[in-house]
Design a protein around this motif. Structure first.
Motif, PDB file in Angstrom:
ATOM      1  N   VAL A 208      -2.589 -22.050  41.490  1.00 12.63           N
ATOM      2  CA  VAL A 208      -3.649 -21.110  41.851  1.00 12.63           C
ATOM      3  C   VAL A 208      -3.336 -20.431  43.173  1.00 12.63           C
ATOM      4  CG1 VAL A 208      -6.103 -20.880  42.416  1.00 12.63           C
ATOM      5  CG2 VAL A 208      -5.373 -22.432  40.584  1.00 12.63           C
ATOM      6  N   ALA A 209      -2.790 -21.196  44.125  1.00 18.28           N
ATOM      7  CA  ALA A 209      -2.507 -20.634  45.448  1.00 18.28           C
ATOM      8  C   ALA A 209      -1.332 -21.351  46.083  1.00 18.28           C
ATOM      9  CB  ALA A 209      -3.729 -20.756  46.353  1.00 18.28           C
TER      10      ALA A 209
ATOM     11  N   ALA B  93      -9.892 -22.400  38.705  1.00 20.71           N
ATOM     12  CA  ALA B  93      -8.995 -21.477  39.391  1.00 20.71           C
ATOM     13  C   ALA B  93      -9.788 -20.384  40.103  1.00 20.71           C
ATOM     14  CB  ALA B  93      -8.014 -20.855  38.387  1.00 20.71           C
ATOM     15  N   SER B  94     -10.803 -19.856  39.453  1.00 20.63           N
ATOM     16  CA  SER B  94     -11.616 -18.797  40.064  1.00 20.63           C
ATOM     17  C   SER B  94     -12.382 -19.310  41.272  1.00 20.63           C
ATOM     18  CB  SER B  94     -12.586 -18.222  39.030  1.00 20.63           C
ATOM     19  OG  SER B  94     -11.888 -17.558  37.996  1.00 20.63           O
TER      20      SER B  94
ATOM     21  N   ARG C  41      -9.878 -19.692  44.188  1.00 18.90           N
ATOM     22  CA  ARG C  41      -9.472 -18.395  44.755  1.00 18.90           C
ATOM     23  C   ARG C  41     -10.584 -17.811  45.619  1.00 18.90           C
ATOM     24  NH1 ARG C  41      -7.312 -17.484  39.299  1.00 18.90           N
ATOM     25  NH2 ARG C  41      -5.047 -17.809  39.384  1.00 18.90           N
TER      26      ARG C  41
END
Length: 307
Positions: free
Chosen positions: A160-161, A279-280, A283
């Motif tokens: 994700v990051a 994931a959202s 973020r």
């Protein structure tokens, strides 16, 4: 409080939670499911579904725009708030054991950022990247912190990051019990932590071409084991070697000689593959630039660790 409990278990509350879970899978620009389709899916009336959507909009969890016959579209989403409404439990993250100030700074940064949001964060500290990935696959946590190297070795996760160079570990060194040691040679007992794909990888890399005995260790105990002569050497983080240590050989490992070290230094946040909801949320919650700044403050002892 009684009213909140009644709302939680009411049909309206159940519908709001179900709608919030559905919205966690959306992104701005998506067309949402039509009200009558939601009603059939949730075994609720159209009025209850519309009231649930109105509630999500009224609290700022989502902004929707009706476009006539084209349907209703998502304009904006507040993912952390949606998570709290949808799941009604903390977001659970799996981090390494905090054996270094660098990792303590990362945990402090994550805690600081989540504390500003309408979502509870639970951190679990688990030894070994393999164990953290297993927890993720078993749905015992929602996300995990791995090095970029470990993430690339885990086909069941989505990154994700990436948090930046040297956010996970920096300045690897070879520790040798022999104060006059010059490097790895045949016959040495070298500590290796098999639960850590990172540690196992770099230890095997520096021992390539040498006939050594690999001794399974817990990475966090590596320095102690070398100091006491239980093993002849291991790979360690230079930052975590106390200034008072004098009777060991400490040999820096350079990325020129071992380019593999670069991927070991980058911290990543991962979710199980295809988990768009978590994931959202990540973020939306995590600002990598600020996270690195907080980590540096902890490293410089300008901020106490707090996680």
């Amino acid at each position: 409080m009684q009213a909140d409990v009644e709302t939680l278990f009411s049909k309206h509350g159940q519908t709001v939670a179900a709608l919030a879970r559905s919205m966690l899978e959306r992104i701005p620009g998506d067309r949402i499911t039509r009200v009558h389709e939601y009603a059939a899916r949730l075994d609720a009336s159209a009025g209850t579904v519309q009231a649930g959507l109105n509630y999500l909009m009224s609290v700022g969890a989502v902004r929707l725009e009706a476009r006539g016959r084209l349907g209703t579209y998502v304009v904006a989403i507040e993912y952390p708030l949606l998570w709290s409404l949808a799941m009604r439990r903390p977001l659970v993250g799996a981090l390494p054991l905090i054996y270094s100030r660098r990792l303590a700074g990362l945990a402090t940064g994550l805690r600081t950022q989540f504390d500003r949001l309408p979502i509870d964060l639970e951190l679990r500290f688990i030894r070994g990247s393999g164990q953290r990935v297993q927890m993720l696959m078993a749905q015992q946590c929602d996300w995990a912190l791995l090095s970029r190297h470990a993430a690339l070795l885990s086909p069941g996760v989505d990154v994700v990051a990436e948090l930046g160079d040297e956010t996970y570990m920096a300045h690897h060194v070879l520790l040798l019990h022999d104060a006059s040691g010059s490097g790895i040679h045949d016959g040495m007992r070298i500590g290796i932590d098999p639960s850590s794909s990172d540690h196992a990888f770099i230890v095997r890399a520096i021992c390539r071409g040498r006939s050594v005995e690999f001794v399974e260790i817990d990475y966090a105990k590596g320095l102690h084991l070398v100091m006491n002569g239980v093993i002849d050497g291991t790979v360690w983080s230079c930052e975590d070697v106390p200034d008072t240590v004098r009777d060991l050989t400490v040999i820096p490992l350079s990325m020129d000689e071992y380019p593999e070290l670069a991927a070991l230094g980058v911290a990543t946040l991962v979710v199980d593959k295809g988990n768009r909801a978590v994931a959202s949320v990540l973020r939306a919650a995590v600002n990598a630039t600020e996270l690195r700044e907080i980590q540096q403050e902890v490293l410089d002892r300008r901020r106490p660790p707090a996680y």
